[in-house]
Design a protein around this motif. Sequence first.
Motif, short mmCIF file in Angstrom:
data_model
loop_
_atom_site.label_atom_id
_atom_site.label_comp_id
_atom_site.label_asym_id
_atom_site.label_seq_id
_atom_site.Cartn_x
_atom_site.Cartn_y
_atom_site.Cartn_z
N GLU A 23 -5.18 -0.31 19.86
CA GLU A 23 -4.90 -1.74 20.05
C GLU A 23 -4.35 -2.02 21.46
O GLU A 23 -4.78 -2.96 22.13
CB GLU A 23 -3.87 -2.17 18.99
N VAL A 24 -3.42 -1.18 21.90
CA VAL A 24 -2.79 -1.41 23.20
C VAL A 24 -3.76 -1.07 24.34
O VAL A 24 -3.93 -1.86 25.28
CB VAL A 24 -1.47 -0.59 23.33
N ASN A 26 -6.93 -1.07 24.30
CA ASN A 26 -7.99 -2.08 24.27
C ASN A 26 -7.65 -3.32 25.08
O ASN A 26 -8.48 -3.89 25.79
CB ASN A 26 -8.25 -2.46 22.80
N ARG A 27 -6.39 -3.75 25.03
CA ARG A 27 -5.99 -4.96 25.75
C ARG A 27 -6.09 -4.79 27.26
O ARG A 27 -6.48 -5.70 27.97
CB ARG A 27 -4.57 -5.36 25.34
N ARG A 30 -9.99 -4.50 28.12
CA ARG A 30 -10.67 -5.79 28.06
C ARG A 30 -10.30 -6.67 29.24
O ARG A 30 -11.10 -7.46 29.73
CB ARG A 30 -10.32 -6.52 26.76
N ARG A 31 -9.05 -6.54 29.71
CA ARG A 31 -8.62 -7.38 30.84
C ARG A 31 -9.36 -7.00 32.12
O ARG A 31 -9.50 -7.81 33.02
CB ARG A 31 -7.09 -7.24 31.02
N VAL A 90 0.22 -8.65 30.78
CA VAL A 90 -0.42 -8.26 29.52
C VAL A 90 0.65 -7.78 28.53
O VAL A 90 0.57 -8.03 27.33
CB VAL A 90 -1.48 -7.15 29.76
N GLY A 102 0.11 -13.65 22.51
CA GLY A 102 -1.03 -13.23 23.34
C GLY A 102 -0.68 -12.02 24.18
O GLY A 102 -1.58 -11.32 24.64
N THR A 103 0.61 -11.78 24.38
CA THR A 103 1.03 -10.55 25.07
C THR A 103 1.23 -9.44 24.03
O THR A 103 1.36 -9.73 22.83
CB THR A 103 2.34 -10.75 25.86
N ILE A 104 1.27 -8.20 24.50
CA ILE A 104 1.45 -7.08 23.55
C ILE A 104 2.77 -7.23 22.81
O ILE A 104 2.82 -7.18 21.57
CB ILE A 104 1.38 -5.73 24.29
N ASP A 107 2.90 -10.27 20.46
CA ASP A 107 2.08 -10.19 19.24
C ASP A 107 2.51 -9.09 18.29
O ASP A 107 2.29 -9.18 17.09
CB ASP A 107 0.61 -9.91 19.61
#
Length: 153
Positions: A23-24, A26-27, A30-31, A90, A102-104, A107
Amino acid sequence: MAEVQRTFVAIKPDGVERGLIGEVVNRFERRGLKIVGMKLLKVSREMAETHYGEHKGKPFYEGLVSYITSAPIVGMVLQGKDAVTLARNVIGATNPLNAAPGTIRGDLAIEIGRNLVHGSDSPESAKREIGIFFKDSELVNDWTRTVEKWIAE
Ligand SMILES: Nc1ncnc2c1ncn2[C@@H]1O[C@H](COP(=O)(O)OP(=O)(O)OP(=O)(O)O)[C@@H](O)[C@H]1O
Ligand SMILES: [Mg+2]
């Protein structure tokens, strides 16, 4: 003018224990940040004290060292334009209570002592921290991603 930088990001023990590595990562992927180094490791007390030296003497210091050494972390070196600020954005505010959705941290976390992720706070800190966690031979320095031109001009 945006500058290509490297930053050190770590998924802390709570992120690894909670199964949030994918999950982390991935963020950041994707950015658009490029991963140039990544590994799972158990942080020694000595490494923790070097990394968090600026906080020595603060009330939360002992708890912080014990937290970061309690289970493995995933250390990453990320590269891109303004990577230091980008990664911090992020990640979100230090205290997840104040971190934007929306930030790690906004969220996935609820309190400061279990805020999931670390990100260097300046290019100088990044250089110092990368040196604590990675040998130069563990970083991929000779790779240009084919998608690069679709991410940055
Ligand atoms: N008051 C506090 N109570 C408990 N832990 C704290 C407190 N303040 C900071 N910490 C812990 O120390 C870490 C380092 O604090 P720092 O001020 O450098 O915040 P940061 O730069 O947002 O976080 P990090 O360095 O982990 O990216 C925090 O991420 C948090 O885990
Ligand atoms: Mg910090």
